[in-house]
Design a protein around this motif. Structure first.
Motif, PDB file in Angstrom:
ATOM      1  N   ASP A  28      34.235  12.822 -42.114  1.00 24.36           N
ATOM      2  CA  ASP A  28      34.141  11.840 -43.200  1.00 24.36           C
ATOM      3  C   ASP A  28      34.329  10.425 -42.660  1.00 24.36           C
ATOM      4  N   ALA A  29      35.290  10.268 -41.767  1.00 22.86           N
ATOM      5  CA  ALA A  29      35.552   8.952 -41.181  1.00 22.86           C
ATOM      6  C   ALA A  29      34.317   8.446 -40.433  1.00 22.86           C
ATOM      7  N   LEU A  30      33.805   9.276 -39.528  1.00 26.18           N
ATOM      8  CA  LEU A  30      32.666   8.840 -38.710  1.00 26.18           C
ATOM      9  C   LEU A  30      31.367   8.842 -39.524  1.00 26.18           C
ATOM     10  N   GLY A  31      31.206   9.855 -40.385  1.00 28.20           N
ATOM     11  CA  GLY A  31      29.980   9.953 -41.183  1.00 28.20           C
ATOM     12  C   GLY A  31      29.845   8.804 -42.177  1.00 28.20           C
ATOM     13  N   SER A  32      30.959   8.461 -42.851  1.00 26.55           N
ATOM     14  CA  SER A  32      30.872   7.343 -43.807  1.00 26.55           C
ATOM     15  C   SER A  32      30.638   6.036 -43.051  1.00 26.55           C
ATOM     16  N   SER A  33      31.264   5.895 -41.871  1.00 22.38           N
ATOM     17  CA  SER A  33      31.087   4.660 -41.083  1.00 22.38           C
ATOM     18  C   SER A  33      29.649   4.517 -40.600  1.00 22.38           C
ATOM     19  N   LEU A  34      29.080   5.604 -40.081  1.00 17.17           N
ATOM     20  CA  LEU A  34      27.713   5.511 -39.557  1.00 17.17           C
ATOM     21  C   LEU A  34      26.686   5.462 -40.687  1.00 17.17           C
ATOM     22  N   TYR A 168      26.268  13.209 -45.872  1.00 20.66           N
ATOM     23  CA  TYR A 168      26.405  14.615 -46.278  1.00 20.66           C
ATOM     24  C   TYR A 168      27.516  15.295 -45.457  1.00 20.66           C
ATOM     25  N   ALA A 169      27.587  14.963 -44.170  1.00 18.71           N
ATOM     26  CA  ALA A 169      28.607  15.561 -43.297  1.00 18.71           C
ATOM     27  C   ALA A 169      30.012  15.255 -43.809  1.00 18.71           C
ATOM     28  N   LEU A 171      30.872  14.435 -46.899  1.00 24.07           N
ATOM     29  CA  LEU A 171      31.053  15.100 -48.195  1.00 24.07           C
ATOM     30  C   LEU A 171      31.306  16.594 -48.005  1.00 24.07           C
ATOM     31  N   MET A 172      30.543  17.188 -47.121  1.00 23.95           N
ATOM     32  CA  MET A 172      30.697  18.629 -46.884  1.00 23.95           C
ATOM     33  C   MET A 172      32.088  18.957 -46.317  1.00 23.95           C
ATOM     34  N   THR A 173      32.534  18.201 -45.325  1.00 27.54           N
ATOM     35  CA  THR A 173      33.794  18.568 -44.668  1.00 27.54           C
ATOM     36  C   THR A 173      35.016  18.216 -45.511  1.00 27.54           C
ATOM     37  N   ASP A 174      34.989  17.078 -46.208  1.00 27.45           N
ATOM     38  CA  ASP A 174      36.171  16.713 -47.004  1.00 27.45           C
ATOM     39  C   ASP A 174      36.324  17.576 -48.262  1.00 27.45           C
ATOM     40  N   THR A 175      35.282  18.314 -48.627  1.00 29.63           N
ATOM     41  CA  THR A 175      35.427  19.288 -49.717  1.00 29.63           C
ATOM     42  C   THR A 175      35.628  20.693 -49.150  1.00 29.63           C
ATOM     43  N   GLY A 176      35.816  20.781 -47.831  1.00 33.29           N
ATOM     44  CA  GLY A 176      35.958  22.095 -47.192  1.00 33.29           C
ATOM     45  C   GLY A 176      34.734  22.966 -47.433  1.00 33.29           C
ATOM     46  N   GLY A 177      33.547  22.348 -47.329  1.00 33.94           N
ATOM     47  CA  GLY A 177      32.320  23.106 -47.587  1.00 33.94           C
ATOM     48  C   GLY A 177      32.170  23.402 -49.082  1.00 33.94           C
ATOM     49  N   PHE A 178      32.505  22.390 -49.904  1.00 37.26           N
ATOM     50  CA  PHE A 178      32.395  22.493 -51.374  1.00 37.26           C
ATOM     51  C   PHE A 178      33.267  23.618 -51.936  1.00 37.26           C
ATOM     52  N   ARG A 179      34.454  23.774 -51.334  1.00 35.39           N
ATOM     53  CA  ARG A 179      35.369  24.833 -51.790  1.00 35.39           C
ATOM     54  C   ARG A 179      36.671  24.290 -52.358  1.00 35.39           C
TER      55      ARG A 179
END
Ligand code: 5GP
Ligand code: MN
Length: 339
Positions: A28-34, A168-169, A171-179
């Motif tokens: 999330d840190a790197l994905g939101s930054s990039l 997307y990366a 979002l996916m990881t900070d929701t634990g794969g939407f779980r």
């Protein structure tokens, strides 16, 4: 001056922008930054991204990583570069953290910078250091805050496949794969928008979750079979890993990510903890279920914080003493852990 309209006005002409994210950045840190960097470049700005440390190999696929300056212990050069960039920039974005402690020595550079500062984050109890804020604890990820910002500014059509995959990366990881329980209708709507703009869910999941080294998998196996301790009276599971154990498995940055979740997957467990030796400090990861608030615990006892059900912290004591301290505070939480 916290509203973002003023920021939009500032960004109406080309600016020198620096984006800083937190120490040991996750997806999330790197994905939101990039993702933000890709968007701002398209808007005609010059952009650099600063990471206060190295980042895991499983994030090295992210488009735009050539914009990243990662500080290392081996060389002073990236630190000098970061300092010069921060001193010279017009706008300084701080993404996925809201406590300057989380960026180590970069914190002082941010503090003394005369640039306009923008904090975009979803962690609890933020510090007030920014001129502009987009802060929302109800947001599952910082990546979706970036998506919303781009949307509010009417620029959704600028989200291309590269930007979409980065966001997307996160979002996916900070929701634990939407779980996790931070996954709501909104997260799926944004995920859907990102996929329609080119994000590839299976590719991103493969790159992040299924590119393990054999050593990392063996470390996981070792931790689960030899180091996982369950304390039924506290509905708590914990693991500790010494520096030597990590070295034995050739551990790299990111190899311990996700390990703490195994403890929480045990039936009846309400809190899971991982403690490991980072040499300069002991790093702690806390995960919990439902109402048990690990942010409060990490903040009170381990100079940390994060979210109610996922937080981190550190300790300057050694691993043994840190574990002792953790075990000693458990009675304080016994009633809540048994609710
Ligand atoms: P992790 O255990 O995966 O490192 O972190 C869990 C969550 O807590 C993440 O959202 C992370 O950004 C946050 N976090 C980790 N360490 C700290 C810390 O020392 N202070 C604060 N405020 N948040 C942290
Ligand atoms: Mn995040």
């Amino acid at each position: 001056m916290k509203d973002l309209q003023g920021l939009k006005t500032l960004l109406a002409s080309p600016k020198k922008v620096v984006i800083v994210t937190h120490f040991k950045p996750d997806a999330d840190a790197l994905g939101s930054s990039l993702g933000l960097a890709g968007y701002l470049v398209k808007k005609g700005h010059s952009v650099a991204v600063i990471s206060p440390s190295d980042y895991p190999d499983f994030l090295a696929w992210m488009p735009g990583k050539e914009m990243v300056i990662a500080l290392t212990k081996d060389s002073i050069v990236p630190q000098q570069k970061a300092k010069a960039l921060i001193e010279a920039c017009d706008i300084l974005f701080c993404l996925d953290f809201s406590s300057l402690k989380r960026i180590n020595e970069v914190g002082d550079m941010v503090k003394t910078s005369t640039a306009k500062k923008v904090m975009i984050d979803h962690h609890l109890e933020p510090e007030k250091f920014a001129d502009f804020e987009k802060w929302d604890v109800s947001s599952a990820s910082t990546a979706e805050l970036i998506f919303e910002l781009i949307d509010e500014w009417g620029d959704l059509e600028l989200i291309d496949q590269d930007i979409a995959n980065c966001l997307y990366a996160g979002l996916m990881t900070d929701t634990g794969g939407f779980r996790h329980n931070n996954t709501t209708n909104k997260e799926f709507l944004i995920a859907s928008e990102l996929v329609s703009r080119g994000a590839n869910p299976s590719e991103v999941a493969k790159k992040i979750y299924d590119t393990n080294s054999l050593e990392r998998l063996r470390l996981t196996g070792y931790a689960l079979s030899q180091k996982l301790v369950v304390l039924p009276e506290y509905n708590t599971a914990y693991m500790t890993l010494t520096w030597e154990e990590l070295r034995q498995f050739g551990s790299q940055t990111g190899d311990t990510e996700g390990l703490v979740n195994y403890g929480l997957s045990i039936k009846g467990i309400k809190m899971a903890v991982l403690m490991y030796d980072r040499k300069e400090e002991i790093k702690l990861s806390f995960r919990s279920l439902a109402d048990f608030d690990v942010n409060a615990l990490a903040r009170k006892h381990f100079e940390g914080g994060g979210h109610k059900n996922a937080s981190g912290g550190q300790s300057k004591q050694n691993l043994e003493e840190t574990l002792k301290k953790f075990l000693a505070i458990l009675p304080e939480y016994k009633a809540d852990l048994n609710k």
